[in-house]
Enzyme design. Structure first.
Site, PDB file in Angstrom:
ATOM      1  N   HIS A  76     -21.579 -11.952  -3.846  1.00 56.09           N
ATOM      2  CA  HIS A  76     -21.273 -10.568  -3.403  1.00 56.09           C
ATOM      3  C   HIS A  76     -21.957 -10.299  -2.053  1.00 56.09           C
ATOM      4  CE1 HIS A  76     -20.367  -6.119  -4.596  1.00 56.09           C
ATOM      5  NE2 HIS A  76     -20.003  -6.406  -3.358  1.00 56.09           N
TER       6      HIS A  76
ATOM      7  N   GLU B 149     -22.323  -9.170 -12.690  1.00 58.00           N
ATOM      8  CA  GLU B 149     -23.135  -9.407 -11.480  1.00 58.00           C
ATOM      9  C   GLU B 149     -24.530  -8.811 -11.675  1.00 58.00           C
ATOM     10  OE1 GLU B 149     -21.314  -8.073  -7.784  1.00 58.00           O
ATOM     11  OE2 GLU B 149     -23.292  -7.738  -6.937  1.00 58.00           O
TER      12      GLU B 149
ATOM     13  N   ASP C 196     -15.810 -13.039  -4.434  1.00 59.84           N
ATOM     14  CA  ASP C 196     -17.164 -12.628  -4.050  1.00 59.84           C
ATOM     15  C   ASP C 196     -17.750 -11.695  -5.109  1.00 59.84           C
ATOM     16  OD1 ASP C 196     -19.324 -12.547  -2.148  1.00 59.84           O
ATOM     17  OD2 ASP C 196     -18.633 -10.573  -1.459  1.00 59.84           O
TER      18      ASP C 196
ATOM     19  N   ASP D   9       0.864  -1.188   0.000  1.00 62.20           N
ATOM     20  CA  ASP D   9       0.000   0.000   0.000  1.00 62.20           C
ATOM     21  C   ASP D   9       0.892   1.225   0.000  1.00 62.20           C
ATOM     22  OD1 ASP D   9      -2.037   2.016   0.587  1.00 62.20           O
ATOM     23  OD2 ASP D   9      -3.263   0.336   1.233  1.00 62.20           O
TER      24      ASP D   9
HETATM   25  C1  3PG Z   1     -19.107  -2.376  -0.538  1.00 58.16           C
HETATM   26  O1  3PG Z   1     -18.545  -1.785  -1.457  1.00 58.16           O
HETATM   27  O2  3PG Z   1     -19.500  -1.788   0.474  1.00 58.16           O
HETATM   28  C2  3PG Z   1     -19.283  -3.858  -0.608  1.00 58.16           C
HETATM   29  O3  3PG Z   1     -18.831  -4.363  -1.821  1.00 58.16           O
HETATM   30  C3  3PG Z   1     -20.696  -4.292  -0.337  1.00 58.16           C
HETATM   31  O4  3PG Z   1     -21.585  -4.002  -1.340  1.00 58.16           O
HETATM   32  P1  3PG Z   1     -23.157  -4.238  -1.121  1.00 58.16           P
HETATM   33  O5  3PG Z   1     -23.608  -3.311  -0.055  1.00 58.16           O
HETATM   34  O6  3PG Z   1     -23.723  -3.887  -2.466  1.00 58.16           O
HETATM   35  O7  3PG Z   1     -23.358  -5.650  -0.752  1.00 58.16           O
END
Ligand code: 3PG
Length: 314
Positions: free
Chosen positions: A278, A255, A250, A169
């Protein structure tokens, strides 16, 4: 003031907003193309994954803030918001623990092949011989690319498992037991498990490509709970098939915007790749913390005119 909530949001926090005098337009099933029709004169739009495009932003006659109830805000057209003088905010750090927990779950699942193990048992297949082959995590090196809120939570959990943690980082935090490696390619070649925690932006698009997969150790593990665009999916499939890389992701290209239905992805039915829905941020604890922060942004704006966690300040 009016708040359009165009995604699922905890009822008790909706009530808090009502009690504070806000009018709520609750459209938990709204999709990208519905927002222009329902936003009307709302001052706030709140979403999780629902896309907020330029048409939605321009349709809001009185819009002040688009709030991403979560961390990554790549589903919001920030440029269109900025051009219209609309602020965009998120709730940084509020779902980090949940994402870190899922990342650890994917790591353990891959090491012990838990999903296949369970699926075989359910299908009446007994294969102790196959599933007894696991490496174990103790003493292995975890490489975290992007040591922000989530990366730090994963580091703590991996350290509790006896893993050595290295990180890449530009911003470095001392005293958290992470050895920082200044060259991301070097980190990739050193790690047994790599976990990605970078935002989706032009710099990270397709970042994990053939070249970086080529630097991974034979049979190493890649976890992606960040954004699909960070990984070149064709390169991932090739690395899994040719190099024995295993992956837990995930997020994936294409998606669905909605919360249920069918799904299609190149990553389906490939031995060595586990894909979840996800769900990184989807624990009640995390959604409660995210909603509380969202309410704070709205109430604070009403009381002071300040925009908390604004990502498009001039
Ligand atoms: C985020 O960016 O906060 C996470 O990927 C979660 O996304 P979500 O709230 O659409 O599940």
């Amino acid at each position: 003031m009016k708040v359009l909530i165009a995604d699922k949001f905890p009822e008790n926090h909706i009530q808090t907003l009502r009690d504070a005098g806000f009018e709520i337009i609750y459209e938990p099933k709204a999709g990208e193309n519905d927002i222009p029709n329902v936003v009307k004169d709302a001052e706030f739009i709140v979403v999780r994954s629902t896309n907020v495009n330029a048409a939605a932003i321009n349709a809001g006659s009185n819009l002040k803030i688009v709030i991403r109830a979560g961390s990554g805000y790549n589903n919001i057209d920030v440029a269109a918001a900025t051009a219209k003088g609309v602020s965009v905010s998120n709730t940084p750090g509020k779902n980090s623990i949940a994402v870190a927990e899922l990342a650890m779950g994917l790591i353990i699942s891959l090491d012990r092949k838990i999903p296949d193990n369970v699926k075989d048992f359910s299908n009446g297949v007994w294969n102790k011989a196959k599933y007894s082959k696991a490496e174990g995590l103790f003493g292995k090196t975890l490489g975290i690319i992007g040591v922000g809120n989530i990366g730090k939570e994963i580091a703590k959990r991996a350290q509790a498992f006896g893993m050595k943690v290295i990180g890449y980082d530009v911003f470095k935090t001392e005293g958290i037991g992470i050895e920082y490696i200044d060259d991301v390619e070097k980190l990739i070649s050193m790690a047994d498990v790599i976990t990605l925690h970078v935002p989706a932006n032009p710099q990270t698009k397709g970042m994990f490509n053939d070249k970086l997969f080529g630097l991974m150790k034979q049979g190493a593990m890649l976890i992606n709970t960040s954004r699909a665009d960070v990984i070149d999916e064709d390169a991932l499939i090739k690395a899994v098939k040719e190099k024995g890389i295993v992956a837990g992701v995930d997020v994936f290209k294409g998606e669905p915007e909605g919360k249920d239905g069918s799904v299609s992805s190149k990553l389906q039915n490939i031995e060595g790749i586990y894909v979840t829905h996800h769900i990184g941020a989807s624990t009640e604890q995390a959604q409660d913390a995210v909603a509380e922060e969202t309410v704070k942004i709205i109430v604070d704006y009403k009381n002071t005119g300040n925009v908390l966690h604004c990502v498009n300040k001039k």
